[in-house]
Design a protein around this motif. Structure first.
Motif, PDB file in Angstrom:
ATOM      1  N   VAL A 173       0.867  -1.173   0.000  1.00  0.00           N
ATOM      2  CA  VAL A 173       0.000   0.000   0.000  1.00  0.00           C
ATOM      3  C   VAL A 173       0.908   1.228   0.000  1.00  0.00           C
ATOM      4  CG1 VAL A 173      -1.714   1.289   1.336  1.00  0.00           C
ATOM      5  CG2 VAL A 173      -1.825  -1.185   1.250  1.00  0.00           C
ATOM      6  N   THR A 174       0.554   2.217  -0.833  1.00  0.00           N
ATOM      7  CA  THR A 174       1.347   3.438  -0.944  1.00  0.00           C
ATOM      8  C   THR A 174       0.453   4.652  -0.769  1.00  0.00           C
ATOM      9  OG1 THR A 174       2.844   2.358  -2.500  1.00  0.00           O
ATOM     10  CG2 THR A 174       2.877   4.756  -2.459  1.00  0.00           C
ATOM     11  N   ILE A 175       0.922   5.633  -0.003  1.00  0.00           N
ATOM     12  CA  ILE A 175       0.255   6.928   0.060  1.00  0.00           C
ATOM     13  C   ILE A 175       1.234   7.960  -0.484  1.00  0.00           C
ATOM     14  CG2 ILE A 175       0.897   7.366   2.474  1.00  0.00           C
ATOM     15  CD1 ILE A 175      -1.901   8.849   2.595  1.00  0.00           C
ATOM     16  N   SER A 176       0.739   8.773  -1.409  1.00  0.00           N
ATOM     17  CA  SER A 176       1.538   9.842  -2.010  1.00  0.00           C
ATOM     18  C   SER A 176       0.813  11.156  -1.777  1.00  0.00           C
ATOM     19  CB  SER A 176       1.689   9.622  -3.517  1.00  0.00           C
ATOM     20  OG  SER A 176       2.237   8.372  -3.787  1.00  0.00           O
ATOM     21  N   ALA A 177       1.557  12.201  -1.514  1.00  0.00           N
ATOM     22  CA  ALA A 177       0.966  13.520  -1.310  1.00  0.00           C
ATOM     23  C   ALA A 177       1.778  14.555  -2.075  1.00  0.00           C
ATOM     24  CB  ALA A 177       0.917  13.885   0.159  1.00  0.00           C
ATOM     25  N   VAL A 178       1.068  15.488  -2.685  1.00  0.00           N
ATOM     26  CA  VAL A 178       1.690  16.567  -3.445  1.00  0.00           C
ATOM     27  C   VAL A 178       1.326  17.880  -2.773  1.00  0.00           C
ATOM     28  CG1 VAL A 178       1.801  17.719  -5.683  1.00  0.00           C
ATOM     29  CG2 VAL A 178       1.521  15.238  -5.580  1.00  0.00           C
ATOM     30  N   ALA A 179       2.307  18.680  -2.485  1.00  0.00           N
ATOM     31  CA  ALA A 179       2.126  20.039  -1.946  1.00  0.00           C
ATOM     32  C   ALA A 179       1.450  20.043  -0.585  1.00  0.00           C
ATOM     33  CB  ALA A 179       1.366  20.919  -2.929  1.00  0.00           C
ATOM     34  N   PHE A 180       1.958  19.248   0.379  1.00  0.00           N
ATOM     35  CA  PHE A 180       1.306  19.289   1.665  1.00  0.00           C
ATOM     36  C   PHE A 180       1.682  20.503   2.492  1.00  0.00           C
ATOM     37  CE2 PHE A 180       3.787  15.309   1.557  1.00  0.00           C
ATOM     38  CZ  PHE A 180       4.763  15.452   2.520  1.00  0.00           C
ATOM     39  N   ASN A 181       2.521  21.388   1.997  1.00  0.00           N
ATOM     40  CA  ASN A 181       2.794  22.638   2.703  1.00  0.00           C
ATOM     41  C   ASN A 181       2.026  23.827   2.112  1.00  0.00           C
ATOM     42  OD1 ASN A 181       4.423  22.506   0.399  1.00  0.00           O
ATOM     43  ND2 ASN A 181       5.909  23.912   1.254  1.00  0.00           N
ATOM     44  N   HIS A 182       1.147  23.612   1.141  1.00  0.00           N
ATOM     45  CA  HIS A 182       0.329  24.672   0.533  1.00  0.00           C
ATOM     46  C   HIS A 182      -1.101  24.192   0.351  1.00  0.00           C
ATOM     47  CE1 HIS A 182       3.883  26.956  -0.558  1.00  0.00           C
ATOM     48  NE2 HIS A 182       4.375  25.919  -1.214  1.00  0.00           N
ATOM     49  N   LYS A 183      -2.073  25.101   0.478  1.00  0.00           N
ATOM     50  CA  LYS A 183      -3.441  24.754   0.097  1.00  0.00           C
ATOM     51  C   LYS A 183      -3.556  24.681  -1.417  1.00  0.00           C
ATOM     52  CE  LYS A 183      -6.164  26.332   3.958  1.00  0.00           C
ATOM     53  NZ  LYS A 183      -7.296  27.111   4.398  1.00  0.00           N
ATOM     54  N   THR A 184      -2.916  25.599  -2.109  1.00  0.00           N
ATOM     55  CA  THR A 184      -2.844  25.572  -3.565  1.00  0.00           C
ATOM     56  C   THR A 184      -1.401  25.819  -3.975  1.00  0.00           C
ATOM     57  OG1 THR A 184      -3.336  27.921  -3.794  1.00  0.00           O
ATOM     58  CG2 THR A 184      -5.204  26.421  -3.890  1.00  0.00           C
TER      59      THR A 184
END
Length: 53
Positions: A21-32
């Motif tokens: 199982v993999t979780i990936s996140a993009v830009a977790f330091n910005h709302k946009t």
């Protein structure tokens, strides 16, 4: 720095030797964030699973 730096990451957990199982996140330091000058995008997170046989 916040306008230039975007924090992303990925973590993978092997449940068995053939399933993970993999979780990936993009830009977790910005709302946009702006991946290009024309576009704006929001935070994104993906949960995926894969099987090997």
């Amino acid at each position: 720095m916040n306008d230039v730096f975007t924090l992303s990451g990925r973590a993978t957990y092997d449940i068995t030797d053939w399933w993970n199982v993999t979780i990936s996140a993009v830009a977790f330091n910005h709302k946009t964030y702006n991946p290009s000058q024309a576009d704006a995008a929001e935070r994104q997170a993906y949960l995926t699973t894969s099987f090997r046989w």
